[in-house]
Design an enzyme around this catalytic site. Structure first.
Site, PDB file in Angstrom:
ATOM      1  N   HIS A   1       0.811  -1.223   0.000  1.00 28.83           N
ATOM      2  CA  HIS A   1       0.000   0.000   0.000  1.00 28.83           C
ATOM      3  C   HIS A   1       0.841   1.267   0.000  1.00 28.83           C
ATOM      4  O   HIS A   1       0.294   2.375  -0.089  1.00 28.83           O
ATOM      5  CB  HIS A   1      -0.906   0.009   1.234  1.00 28.83           C
ATOM      6  CG  HIS A   1      -0.154   0.243   2.501  1.00 28.83           C
ATOM      7  ND1 HIS A   1       0.808  -0.622   2.975  1.00 28.83           N
ATOM      8  CD2 HIS A   1      -0.191   1.273   3.392  1.00 28.83           C
ATOM      9  CE1 HIS A   1       1.306  -0.159   4.096  1.00 28.83           C
ATOM     10  NE2 HIS A   1       0.730   1.003   4.369  1.00 28.83           N
TER      11      HIS A   1
ATOM     12  N   HIS B   1       1.917   7.026  -0.022  1.00 31.73           N
ATOM     13  CA  HIS B   1       1.012   6.167   0.752  1.00 31.73           C
ATOM     14  C   HIS B   1      -0.375   6.217   0.125  1.00 31.73           C
ATOM     15  O   HIS B   1      -0.981   7.278   0.016  1.00 31.73           O
ATOM     16  CB  HIS B   1       0.945   6.664   2.203  1.00 31.73           C
ATOM     17  CG  HIS B   1       0.251   5.741   3.145  1.00 31.73           C
ATOM     18  ND1 HIS B   1      -1.108   5.521   3.127  1.00 31.73           N
ATOM     19  CD2 HIS B   1       0.749   4.960   4.142  1.00 31.73           C
ATOM     20  CE1 HIS B   1      -1.428   4.669   4.070  1.00 31.73           C
ATOM     21  NE2 HIS B   1      -0.320   4.307   4.710  1.00 31.73           N
TER      22      HIS B   1
END
Length: 465
Positions: A368, A383
């Site tokens: 992620h 992110h």
């Protein structure tokens, strides 16, 4: 068994003869050799410095990682007890059909049914893991397995009961394997947080090591038990005594049950690394990711020194709408503790390198986020989403790995926004620049901080001071 009987001169009541078993073994050997050589000839890997294995993995290093990582040790002990038990049980099954039931050829039907069940079970895992926690999947699977073991033990000569018991015993095995595999994978981040460095290769080598150990033990137990029970070459089901049958059944059913229960006890008492704990670990690693960067510091210092006067253009890594980082719902990013930066509400699910640099953090189990260090030594984090670590990598695909150098515009990863939203999370992409004592002194100048952008559009200028 069809192969054994095909090559046999004497069917020997469906058990085959020495010639048949040799033909079977030769067939297996030929298939193994041909497919292995095929992999070697037709599989091509990229040759680069990243793939040069300059450090050998020794048995001692694996044990060292086990000793230092208590959660890896706990799941390893769980798995070695479990896998030894099921491999003993699985290895005995052909003997059961041959010497207890006297119907060796029917083992093929049994094996085909169990193989199909295994495929079906694997397909059910994502739904079960989403509905239940991994711990519950593990415990429920063990309960189902023990029920199947009891039914098998009571089946006697009844083929339908044997197939039913064996199918129930087989049903949860892929689920338990996947639960164990995921916990072992998560223990990489646990070890990283606890020890300050990743031991991914060593950690992931533990599971196949334990499988081989369990298989070796099972082979020894089966060989000794079969000999003690009189189940030797040339023997038939009619020649096995009641005493031999009792010995065989005791080892086939009681020993695996004891080992499986012992493994379950260790799991319940020692394995604490669940999805929630792993998410907390990754969250902590995100906050301190820049403190454990790996690489050649001397080479980096030379590069940074050579480019201290340069102004670096930083592009949008994804298509979307620019937002101030302070507006996102992730507190660590919004309050500035992750560093200065910007956010983008994505309209596309592709992340591209905003600048040339090296991947220094790749979060491989969750995919992620990516930590990147520019060629002049400035680290930043991309992110995707808020709390998306809880998705355990579902909906994310990474195209890079730790240590890989990328050029501006290279595709880094993809994510599927509908999956993120379905999981109840925000898909906003956040970019944060981190400053520490060992990074160059720099200043961010936001060329654009609102409106729509496409990946590749300049949004920030990084000025070395």
């Amino acid at each position: 068994m069809p192969l054994v009987l095909f090559f046999s001169l004497n069917s020997n009541s469906g058990n085959g003869d020495g010639r048949g078993w040799f033909g079977f073994a030769a067939t297996v050997a030929i298939i193994a050799a041909v497919t292995s050589i095929g992999v070697g000839i037709f599989t091509h890997e990229k040759k680069n410095e990243l793939r040069n294995n300059t450090e050998s993995t020794s048995f001692g290093k694996v044990l060292g990682v086990l000793v230092k990582n208590d959660q890896l040790m706990a799941i390893a002990l769980t798995y070695v007890l479990y896998t030894t038990g099921i491999q003993i049980m699985n290895s005995f099954q052909l003997y059961y059909f041959t010497y207890i039931m006297g119907k060796a050829p029917t083992y093929t039907i049994y094996a085909l049914i169990n193989g199909l069940i295994g495929v079906i079970t694997v397909s059910l895992f994502p739904g079960l893991a989403k509905k239940f926690s991994r711990r519950r999947v593990f415990f429920y699977s063990i309960l189902v397995m023990l029920i199947g073991l009891v039914l098998f033990a009571l089946a006697g000569h009844s083929l339908p009961m044997v197939i039913l018991g064996g199918a129930i015993f087989m049903l949860p095995q892929p689920l338990i394997f996947l639960v164990v595999l995921m916990i072992i994978t998560d223990s990489v981040e646990y070890g990283q947080l606890k020890l300050g460095h990743r031991d991914e290769g060593l950690t992931l080598s533990v599971r196949p090591l334990l499988d081989k150990f369990g298989g070796a033990v099972a082979g020894g137990v089966v060989g000794m038990t079969a000999t003690a029970a009189g189940m030797i070459s040339g023997a038939t089901a009619d020649q096995i005594t009641a005493h031999g049958t009792s010995i065989f059944k005791l080892i086939m059913f009681a020993v695996p049950a004891i080992l499986i229960l012992l493994g379950t006890f260790v799991f319940s008492r020692k394995v604490k690394l669940d999805e929630k704990m792993h998410a907390q670990i990754v969250d902590e690693l995100e906050k301190t990711w820049h403190q454990h960067l790996e690489g050649d510091d001397s080479a980096l210092s030379e590069t940074a020194a050579a480019e201290t006067t340069a102004t670096l253009s930083f592009a949008a890594p994804v298509d979307g709408k620019l937002l101030p980082l302070s507006s996102v719902s992730a507190p660590a990013f919004a309050n500035g503790s992750m560093g200065e930066g910007i956010a983008i509400k994505p309209t596309d699910g592709q992340i591209f390198a905003p600048v040339a640099g090296t991947i220094v953090a790749d979060f491989p189990s969750t995919r992620h986020a990516l930590g990147i260090r520019t060629d002049n030594g400035i680290p930043f984090l991309i992110h995707v989403g808020v709390d998306t670590v809880e998705m355990q990598g579902t909906g994310f695909v990474s195209y890079v790995e730790n240590g890989q150098h990328v050029e501006a515009g290279d595709k880094l990863m993809e994510f599927w926004s509908p999956a993120i939203k379905e999981a109840g999370h925000d898909d906003t992409v956040m970019i944060a620049f981190t400053k520490s004592d060992d990074t160059p002194n720099y200043e961010l100048k936001f060329v654009k901080n609102e409106g729509l952008v496409d990946h590749g559009d300049e949004i920030i200028q990084i000025e070395n001071k």
